[in-house]
Write a protein that holds these residues in place. Structure first.
Motif, PDB file in Angstrom:
ATOM      1  N   ASN A  32       1.675 -21.317  17.512  1.00  0.00           N
ATOM      2  CA  ASN A  32       1.452 -22.748  17.704  1.00  0.00           C
ATOM      3  C   ASN A  32       0.662 -22.789  19.177  1.00  0.00           C
ATOM      4  OD1 ASN A  32       2.720 -23.879  15.464  1.00  0.00           O
ATOM      5  ND2 ASN A  32       4.842 -23.332  16.464  1.00  0.00           N
ATOM      6  N   LEU A  33      -0.265 -22.006  19.267  1.00  0.00           N
ATOM      7  CA  LEU A  33      -0.990 -21.960  20.710  1.00  0.00           C
ATOM      8  C   LEU A  33      -1.847 -23.297  20.590  1.00  0.00           C
ATOM      9  CD1 LEU A  33      -1.740 -20.847  23.582  1.00  0.00           C
ATOM     10  CD2 LEU A  33      -3.330 -19.371  22.263  1.00  0.00           C
ATOM     11  N   ASP A  34      -2.334 -23.503  19.490  1.00  0.00           N
ATOM     12  CA  ASP A  34      -3.170 -24.594  19.491  1.00  0.00           C
ATOM     13  C   ASP A  34      -2.528 -25.952  19.569  1.00  0.00           C
ATOM     14  OD1 ASP A  34      -2.025 -24.180  16.929  1.00  0.00           O
ATOM     15  OD2 ASP A  34      -3.797 -24.804  15.905  1.00  0.00           O
ATOM     16  N   VAL A  35      -1.317 -25.962  19.298  1.00  0.00           N
ATOM     17  CA  VAL A  35      -0.656 -27.207  19.486  1.00  0.00           C
ATOM     18  C   VAL A  35      -0.391 -27.757  21.013  1.00  0.00           C
ATOM     19  CG1 VAL A  35       1.962 -28.199  19.171  1.00  0.00           C
ATOM     20  CG2 VAL A  35       0.485 -27.151  17.107  1.00  0.00           C
ATOM     21  N   MET A  36      -0.029 -26.376  21.581  1.00  0.00           N
ATOM     22  CA  MET A  36       0.354 -26.559  23.186  1.00  0.00           C
ATOM     23  C   MET A  36      -0.919 -26.689  23.724  1.00  0.00           C
ATOM     24  SD  MET A  36       3.594 -26.495  23.464  1.00  0.00           S
ATOM     25  CE  MET A  36       3.482 -26.471  25.032  1.00  0.00           C
ATOM     26  N   LEU A  37      -1.842 -26.238  23.469  1.00  0.00           N
ATOM     27  CA  LEU A  37      -3.056 -26.629  24.192  1.00  0.00           C
ATOM     28  C   LEU A  37      -3.608 -28.068  24.056  1.00  0.00           C
ATOM     29  CD1 LEU A  37      -5.349 -23.416  23.123  1.00  0.00           C
ATOM     30  CD2 LEU A  37      -4.641 -24.190  25.574  1.00  0.00           C
ATOM     31  N   ALA A  38      -3.471 -28.525  22.807  1.00  0.00           N
ATOM     32  CA  ALA A  38      -3.589 -30.149  22.715  1.00  0.00           C
ATOM     33  C   ALA A  38      -2.798 -30.844  23.576  1.00  0.00           C
ATOM     34  CB  ALA A  38      -3.335 -30.406  21.404  1.00  0.00           C
ATOM     35  N   ARG A  39      -1.408 -30.509  23.506  1.00  0.00           N
ATOM     36  CA  ARG A  39      -0.342 -31.191  24.170  1.00  0.00           C
ATOM     37  C   ARG A  39      -0.634 -31.228  25.804  1.00  0.00           C
ATOM     38  NH1 ARG A  39       5.350 -29.381  21.522  1.00  0.00           N
ATOM     39  NH2 ARG A  39       5.144 -30.520  19.553  1.00  0.00           N
ATOM     40  N   ARG A  40      -1.287 -30.128  26.341  1.00  0.00           N
ATOM     41  CA  ARG A  40      -1.471 -30.161  27.696  1.00  0.00           C
ATOM     42  C   ARG A  40      -3.158 -30.316  28.056  1.00  0.00           C
ATOM     43  NH1 ARG A  40       3.220 -29.857  27.397  1.00  0.00           N
ATOM     44  NH2 ARG A  40       4.683 -28.243  28.077  1.00  0.00           N
ATOM     45  N   LYS A  41      -3.682 -30.883  26.814  1.00  0.00           N
ATOM     46  CA  LYS A  41      -5.136 -31.167  27.121  1.00  0.00           C
ATOM     47  C   LYS A  41      -5.872 -30.310  27.604  1.00  0.00           C
ATOM     48  CE  LYS A  41      -4.106 -36.002  26.669  1.00  0.00           C
ATOM     49  NZ  LYS A  41      -3.489 -36.893  27.536  1.00  0.00           N
ATOM     50  N   MET A  42      -5.927 -28.783  27.109  1.00  0.00           N
ATOM     51  CA  MET A  42      -6.689 -27.626  27.775  1.00  0.00           C
ATOM     52  C   MET A  42      -7.336 -27.175  26.886  1.00  0.00           C
ATOM     53  SD  MET A  42      -4.880 -24.639  29.719  1.00  0.00           S
ATOM     54  CE  MET A  42      -4.055 -25.464  30.970  1.00  0.00           C
ATOM     55  N   SER A  43      -8.451 -26.686  27.050  1.00  0.00           N
ATOM     56  CA  SER A  43      -9.225 -25.777  25.918  1.00  0.00           C
ATOM     57  C   SER A  43      -9.011 -24.453  25.909  1.00  0.00           C
ATOM     58  CB  SER A  43     -10.585 -26.059  26.333  1.00  0.00           C
ATOM     59  OG  SER A  43     -11.053 -25.473  27.641  1.00  0.00           O
ATOM     60  N   LEU A  44      -9.365 -23.759  24.993  1.00  0.00           N
ATOM     61  CA  LEU A  44      -9.093 -22.239  25.021  1.00  0.00           C
ATOM     62  C   LEU A  44      -9.843 -21.581  26.122  1.00  0.00           C
ATOM     63  CD1 LEU A  44      -7.632 -20.366  23.095  1.00  0.00           C
ATOM     64  CD2 LEU A  44      -9.456 -19.839  21.723  1.00  0.00           C
ATOM     65  N   THR A  45     -11.003 -22.283  26.313  1.00  0.00           N
ATOM     66  CA  THR A  45     -11.698 -21.523  27.404  1.00  0.00           C
ATOM     67  C   THR A  45     -11.249 -21.492  28.870  1.00  0.00           C
ATOM     68  OG1 THR A  45     -13.966 -21.937  26.287  1.00  0.00           O
ATOM     69  CG2 THR A  45     -14.096 -21.669  28.569  1.00  0.00           C
ATOM     70  N   GLU A  46     -10.706 -22.925  28.968  1.00  0.00           N
ATOM     71  CA  GLU A  46      -9.767 -23.022  30.337  1.00  0.00           C
ATOM     72  C   GLU A  46      -8.763 -21.955  30.386  1.00  0.00           C
ATOM     73  OE1 GLU A  46      -7.821 -26.793  32.818  1.00  0.00           O
ATOM     74  OE2 GLU A  46      -8.738 -27.134  30.900  1.00  0.00           O
ATOM     75  N   LEU A  47      -7.823 -21.976  29.183  1.00  0.00           N
ATOM     76  CA  LEU A  47      -6.748 -21.200  29.354  1.00  0.00           C
ATOM     77  C   LEU A  47      -7.136 -19.671  29.596  1.00  0.00           C
ATOM     78  CD1 LEU A  47      -3.560 -20.551  28.684  1.00  0.00           C
ATOM     79  CD2 LEU A  47      -4.181 -20.348  26.385  1.00  0.00           C
ATOM     80  N   SER A  48      -8.138 -19.072  28.959  1.00  0.00           N
ATOM     81  CA  SER A  48      -8.692 -17.724  29.160  1.00  0.00           C
ATOM     82  C   SER A  48      -9.306 -17.737  30.594  1.00  0.00           C
ATOM     83  CB  SER A  48      -9.970 -17.630  28.095  1.00  0.00           C
ATOM     84  OG  SER A  48     -10.686 -16.470  28.673  1.00  0.00           O
ATOM     85  N   ASN A  49      -9.833 -18.553  31.161  1.00  0.00           N
ATOM     86  CA  ASN A  49     -10.227 -18.383  32.638  1.00  0.00           C
ATOM     87  C   ASN A  49      -8.922 -18.488  33.582  1.00  0.00           C
ATOM     88  OD1 ASN A  49     -12.920 -18.342  32.067  1.00  0.00           O
ATOM     89  ND2 ASN A  49     -13.108 -20.511  32.274  1.00  0.00           N
ATOM     90  N   LYS A  50      -7.799 -19.297  33.404  1.00  0.00           N
ATOM     91  CA  LYS A  50      -6.602 -19.246  34.226  1.00  0.00           C
ATOM     92  C   LYS A  50      -5.972 -18.336  33.906  1.00  0.00           C
ATOM     93  CE  LYS A  50      -6.236 -24.388  34.774  1.00  0.00           C
ATOM     94  NZ  LYS A  50      -5.626 -25.456  34.699  1.00  0.00           N
TER      95      LYS A  50
END
Length: 70
Positions: A6-24
């Motif tokens: 459910n990574l996409d769900v958590m990204l949406a809840r945190r209003k974060m993109s996959l690119t942003e998560l990748s960088n962080k």
């Protein structure tokens, strides 16, 4: 039996993109995409820890076990 990611769900809840998560987190977009699509065969605890720390969530918020009944 299946593990649902459910990574996409958590990204949406945190209003974060996959690119942003990748960088962080310091994980390639390709590897995060494989995980997000549920195509990963394994995940290191250290990687899961970084993702959870960044998204401020628990592993159970990202991974879910679904039992298929016969």
């Amino acid at each position: 039996m299946a593990i649902i990611v459910n990574l996409d769900v958590m990204l949406a809840r945190r209003k974060m993109s996959l690119t942003e998560l990748s960088n962080k987190v310091g994980i390639t977009m390709a590897n995060l995409s494989i995980l997000k699509k549920g195509k990963a065969k394994a995940i290191r605890f250290s990687t899961l820890e970084l993702i959870c720390e960044t998204l401020d969530c628990q592993p159970g918020d990202i991974l879910e076990f679904e039992l298929n009944e016969l």
